[in-house]
Design a protein around this motif. Structure first.
Motif, PDB file in Angstrom:
ATOM      1  N   LEU A   1      99.017  43.984  53.254  1.00  0.00           N
ATOM      2  CA  LEU A   1      99.373  43.860  52.162  1.00  0.00           C
ATOM      3  C   LEU A   1     100.582  44.474  51.701  1.00  0.00           C
ATOM      4  N   ILE A   2     101.611  43.392  50.915  1.00  0.00           N
ATOM      5  CA  ILE A   2     103.107  44.098  50.504  1.00  0.00           C
ATOM      6  C   ILE A   2     102.655  44.367  49.328  1.00  0.00           C
ATOM      7  N   GLY A   3     102.142  43.549  48.220  1.00  0.00           N
ATOM      8  CA  GLY A   3     102.077  43.590  46.989  1.00  0.00           C
ATOM      9  C   GLY A   3     101.749  42.354  46.206  1.00  0.00           C
ATOM     10  N   ALA A   4     102.279  42.438  44.881  1.00  0.00           N
ATOM     11  CA  ALA A   4     101.665  41.147  44.171  1.00  0.00           C
ATOM     12  C   ALA A   4     102.824  40.850  43.016  1.00  0.00           C
ATOM     13  N   ILE A   5     102.839  39.789  42.716  1.00  0.00           N
ATOM     14  CA  ILE A   5     103.794  39.114  41.405  1.00  0.00           C
ATOM     15  C   ILE A   5     102.877  38.311  40.967  1.00  0.00           C
ATOM     16  N   TYR A   6     102.999  38.585  39.337  1.00  0.00           N
ATOM     17  CA  TYR A   6     102.603  37.743  38.571  1.00  0.00           C
ATOM     18  C   TYR A   6     103.276  37.276  37.442  1.00  0.00           C
ATOM     19  N   PHE A   7     102.996  36.073  36.836  1.00  0.00           N
ATOM     20  CA  PHE A   7     103.811  35.264  35.897  1.00  0.00           C
ATOM     21  C   PHE A   7     103.019  35.191  34.755  1.00  0.00           C
ATOM     22  N   PHE A   8     103.463  35.118  33.537  1.00  0.00           N
ATOM     23  CA  PHE A   8     103.093  35.103  32.490  1.00  0.00           C
ATOM     24  C   PHE A   8     103.938  34.452  31.121  1.00  0.00           C
ATOM     25  N   LEU A   9     103.486  33.807  30.246  1.00  0.00           N
ATOM     26  CA  LEU A   9     104.220  33.518  28.956  1.00  0.00           C
ATOM     27  C   LEU A   9     104.353  34.594  28.028  1.00  0.00           C
ATOM     28  N   ASP A  10     105.540  34.755  27.458  1.00  0.00           N
ATOM     29  CA  ASP A  10     105.836  35.617  26.244  1.00  0.00           C
ATOM     30  C   ASP A  10     106.805  35.065  25.373  1.00  0.00           C
ATOM     31  N   ASN A  11     106.410  34.678  24.277  1.00  0.00           N
ATOM     32  CA  ASN A  11     107.305  34.084  23.184  1.00  0.00           C
ATOM     33  C   ASN A  11     107.794  32.601  23.733  1.00  0.00           C
TER      34      ASN A  11
ATOM     35  N   LEU B   1     111.149  34.005  46.989  1.00  0.00           N
ATOM     36  CA  LEU B   1     110.329  32.911  47.182  1.00  0.00           C
ATOM     37  C   LEU B   1     109.676  32.659  45.969  1.00  0.00           C
ATOM     38  N   SER B   2     109.105  33.482  45.185  1.00  0.00           N
ATOM     39  CA  SER B   2     108.311  33.252  43.997  1.00  0.00           C
ATOM     40  C   SER B   2     109.289  32.462  42.975  1.00  0.00           C
ATOM     41  N   THR B   3     110.486  32.464  42.857  1.00  0.00           N
ATOM     42  CA  THR B   3     111.210  31.836  41.926  1.00  0.00           C
ATOM     43  C   THR B   3     111.445  30.501  42.271  1.00  0.00           C
ATOM     44  N   THR B   4     111.115  29.941  43.441  1.00  0.00           N
ATOM     45  CA  THR B   4     111.305  28.646  43.677  1.00  0.00           C
ATOM     46  C   THR B   4     110.198  27.742  43.272  1.00  0.00           C
ATOM     47  N   TRP B   5     109.185  28.576  42.716  1.00  0.00           N
ATOM     48  CA  TRP B   5     107.847  27.732  42.395  1.00  0.00           C
ATOM     49  C   TRP B   5     108.040  27.380  40.944  1.00  0.00           C
ATOM     50  N   PHE B   6     109.159  27.501  40.206  1.00  0.00           N
ATOM     51  CA  PHE B   6     109.122  27.086  38.990  1.00  0.00           C
ATOM     52  C   PHE B   6     110.571  26.313  38.639  1.00  0.00           C
TER      53      PHE B   6
END
Length: 128
Positions: free
Chosen positions: A55-65, A88-93
């Motif tokens: 396990l490396i860790g976690a990233i989570y995305f959420f909307l704020d304003n 890697l995760s920035t390529t998903w949006f």
């Protein structure tokens, strides 16, 4: 190759307890008062597993304003893997992504992942 796993993936259960423990140990550092159950059910949550299955860790995305924000936590001494996970995760949006760095290590990870400082602790990853 690093793999990302979402909470709906049956394999997630293998890491859930450790992810929760890591989150609770990091909560103050990442300035998130939500419970672990809240973030896995109310954000776009991704768990990252290294090539060795660790396990490396976690990233989570959420909307704020109306803005997409990223928050993350990981075990110590994973800077290179953390950078790879953020990239890697920035390529998903296909929109700009914001993040607040609460410490120097987080700011360094964001900068090396392509984020730019907006002001003080606020960073942005510009798409395109």
């Amino acid at each position: 190759m690093i793999r990302a796993i979402i909470p709906r993936n049956p394999e997630f259960d293998l890491y859930k307890d450790k992810l929760k423990e890591m989150y609770e140990q990091s909560q103050d550092k990442i300035c998130d008062t939500n419970s672990f159950n809240f973030i896995i059910h109310n954000t776009l949550f991704y768990c990252f597993i290294g090539t060795d299955g660790a396990l490396i860790g976690a990233i989570y995305f959420f909307l704020d304003n109306g803005k997409l924000f990223l928050n993350a936590y990981a075990g110590r001494k994973h800077l290179d893997e953390n950078i790879e996970c953020v990239k890697l995760s920035t390529t998903w949006f296909n929109c700009d992504i914001y993040a607040e760095a609460q410490n120097r290590a987080s700011a360094l990870c964001l900068l090396r992942s392509g984020f730019k400082r907006v002001k003080d602790k606020l960073f942005i990853y510009k798409q395109g």
